[in-house]
Design an enzyme around this catalytic site. Structure first.
Site, mmCIF file in Angstrom:
data_model
loop_
_atom_site.group_PDB
_atom_site.id
_atom_site.type_symbol
_atom_site.label_atom_id
_atom_site.label_comp_id
_atom_site.label_asym_id
_atom_site.label_seq_id
_atom_site.Cartn_x
_atom_site.Cartn_y
_atom_site.Cartn_z
ATOM 1 N N GLY A 12 0.827 -1.210 0.000
ATOM 2 C CA GLY A 12 0.000 0.000 0.000
ATOM 3 C C GLY A 12 0.859 1.257 0.000
ATOM 4 O O GLY A 12 0.609 2.200 -0.749
ATOM 5 N N ASP A 69 8.136 5.390 8.217
ATOM 6 C CA ASP A 69 7.575 4.702 9.368
ATOM 7 C C ASP A 69 6.337 5.480 9.764
ATOM 8 O O ASP A 69 6.385 6.702 9.937
ATOM 9 C CB ASP A 69 8.545 4.597 10.548
ATOM 10 N N ASP A 152 -7.351 2.504 6.867
ATOM 11 C CA ASP A 152 -8.113 3.514 6.117
ATOM 12 C C ASP A 152 -9.637 3.373 6.238
ATOM 13 O O ASP A 152 -10.330 4.387 6.367
ATOM 14 C CB ASP A 152 -7.717 3.495 4.627
HETATM 15 P P1 ITT Z 1 7.501 -1.269 6.138
HETATM 16 O O1 ITT Z 1 8.090 -1.167 7.529
HETATM 17 O O2 ITT Z 1 8.099 -2.368 5.316
HETATM 18 O O3 ITT Z 1 7.487 0.055 5.413
HETATM 19 P P2 ITT Z 1 5.029 -1.787 7.571
HETATM 20 O O4 ITT Z 1 3.617 -2.094 7.158
HETATM 21 O O5 ITT Z 1 5.684 -2.696 8.591
HETATM 22 O O6 ITT Z 1 5.932 -1.665 6.254
HETATM 23 P P3 ITT Z 1 5.182 0.398 9.490
HETATM 24 O O7 ITT Z 1 6.044 -0.358 10.414
HETATM 25 O O8 ITT Z 1 5.495 1.842 9.171
HETATM 26 O O9 ITT Z 1 5.065 -0.291 8.053
HETATM 27 O O10 ITT Z 1 3.693 0.286 10.028
HETATM 28 C C1 ITT Z 1 2.732 1.159 9.615
HETATM 29 C C2 ITT Z 1 1.359 0.552 9.811
HETATM 30 O O11 ITT Z 1 0.459 1.649 10.111
HETATM 31 C C3 ITT Z 1 0.842 -0.076 8.511
HETATM 32 O O12 ITT Z 1 1.080 -1.442 8.441
HETATM 33 C C4 ITT Z 1 -0.662 0.229 8.603
HETATM 34 O O13 ITT Z 1 -1.290 -0.753 9.395
HETATM 35 C C5 ITT Z 1 -0.690 1.565 9.342
HETATM 36 N N1 ITT Z 1 -0.710 2.682 8.357
HETATM 37 C C6 ITT Z 1 0.328 3.505 8.018
HETATM 38 N N2 ITT Z 1 -0.051 4.370 7.065
HETATM 39 C C7 ITT Z 1 -1.331 4.096 6.797
HETATM 40 C C8 ITT Z 1 -2.279 4.628 5.888
HETATM 41 O O14 ITT Z 1 -1.954 5.593 5.040
HETATM 42 N N3 ITT Z 1 -3.488 4.099 5.867
HETATM 43 C C9 ITT Z 1 -3.829 3.098 6.702
HETATM 44 N N4 ITT Z 1 -3.011 2.507 7.565
HETATM 45 C C10 ITT Z 1 -1.763 3.009 7.627
#
Ligand code: ITT
Length: 193
Positions: A12, A69, A152
């Site tokens: 995403g 992050d 979202d």
């Molecule tokens: P990377 O570390 O590989 O980038 P990740 O999914 O583990 O991927 P994070 O540790 O930054 O990423 O966790 C962020 C979480 O927060 C993500 O998995 C979503 O559940 C939520 N999140 C972040 N941005 C979002 C968005 O724009 N819309 C909805 N949920 C979001």
């Protein structure tokens, strides 16, 4: 065209980030560098984890790397899930169900929350640039909308729509990631020419 590696495994995020800079830069992702493997997010701040991911990937690939992050900060839960948003439950659907259940007795006015996005751009020699964006809203009572990813469908904007009811372009126009990214673009243009 210069190359930038997005230090993410989240599809995403990758789709959103490619939409924001794909025209200007040749975008690679961690899929192109499977040897890097999982990067442990051991910091307790968004910036700390973004820095860990960006620096690890920049050093391993010898290219500029950008890491995001991000997470959801819910006031009624004292800021949780915060930096643990991805680890709150195993899948997007389970994360949503768990959050709605934790908030089941919380009234609409007290369901305030914000998405936070910390971006870190890092070079192989250890230069670092940070930007941060936030998006204010409330946690809804039922999931709505089919776009976006993660939380979202339950993140309600001041106009009543969820982030999942917006098109990709509309979400980027007001999201935490879109804001942080627009602040980062001049830095990318300066450093990756
Ligand atoms: P990377 O570390 O590989 O980038 P990740 O999914 O583990 O991927 P994070 O540790 O930054 O990423 O966790 C962020 C979480 O927060 C993500 O998995 C979503 O559940 C939520 N999140 C972040 N941005 C979002 C968005 O724009 N819309 C909805 N949920 C979001």
């Amino acid at each position: 065209m210069n190359e930038l590696v997005f230090a993410t495994t989240n599809k995403g995020k990758l789709v959103e980030l490619e939409g924001l800079v794909g025209a200007r830069l040749r975008v690679r992702s961690l899929k192109d560098f499977p040897e890097i493997g999982e990067i442990d997010e051991t910091a307790d701040t968004f910036e700390g984890n973004a820095e860990l991911k960006a620096l690890t990937v920049a050093k391993a690939t010898g290219r500029w790397a950008l890491a995001d992050d991000s997470g959801l900060v819910v006031d009624a839960l004292g800021g949780r899930p915060g930096v643990y948003s991805a680890r709150y439950a195993p899948t997007d659907a389970e994360r949503i169900t768990k959050l709605l259940s934790e908030l089941s007795t919380v009234a609409d006015a007290a369901r305030t929350a914000r998405f936070v996005c910390a971006l870190c751009l890092a070079s192989p020699s250890g230069e670092r640039v940070f930007q941060r964006g936030t998006c204010e809203g409330r946690i809804g009572f039922v999931p709505r909308g089919a776009h976006g990813f993660g939380y979202d469908p339950i993140f309600v904007l001041p106009d009543g729509r969820t982030l999942a009811e917006l098109t990709h372009e509309q979400k980027s126009g007001l999201s935490h990631r879109g804001q942080a990214f627009r602040l980062m673009v001049p830095e990318l243009e300066r450093r990756l020419r």
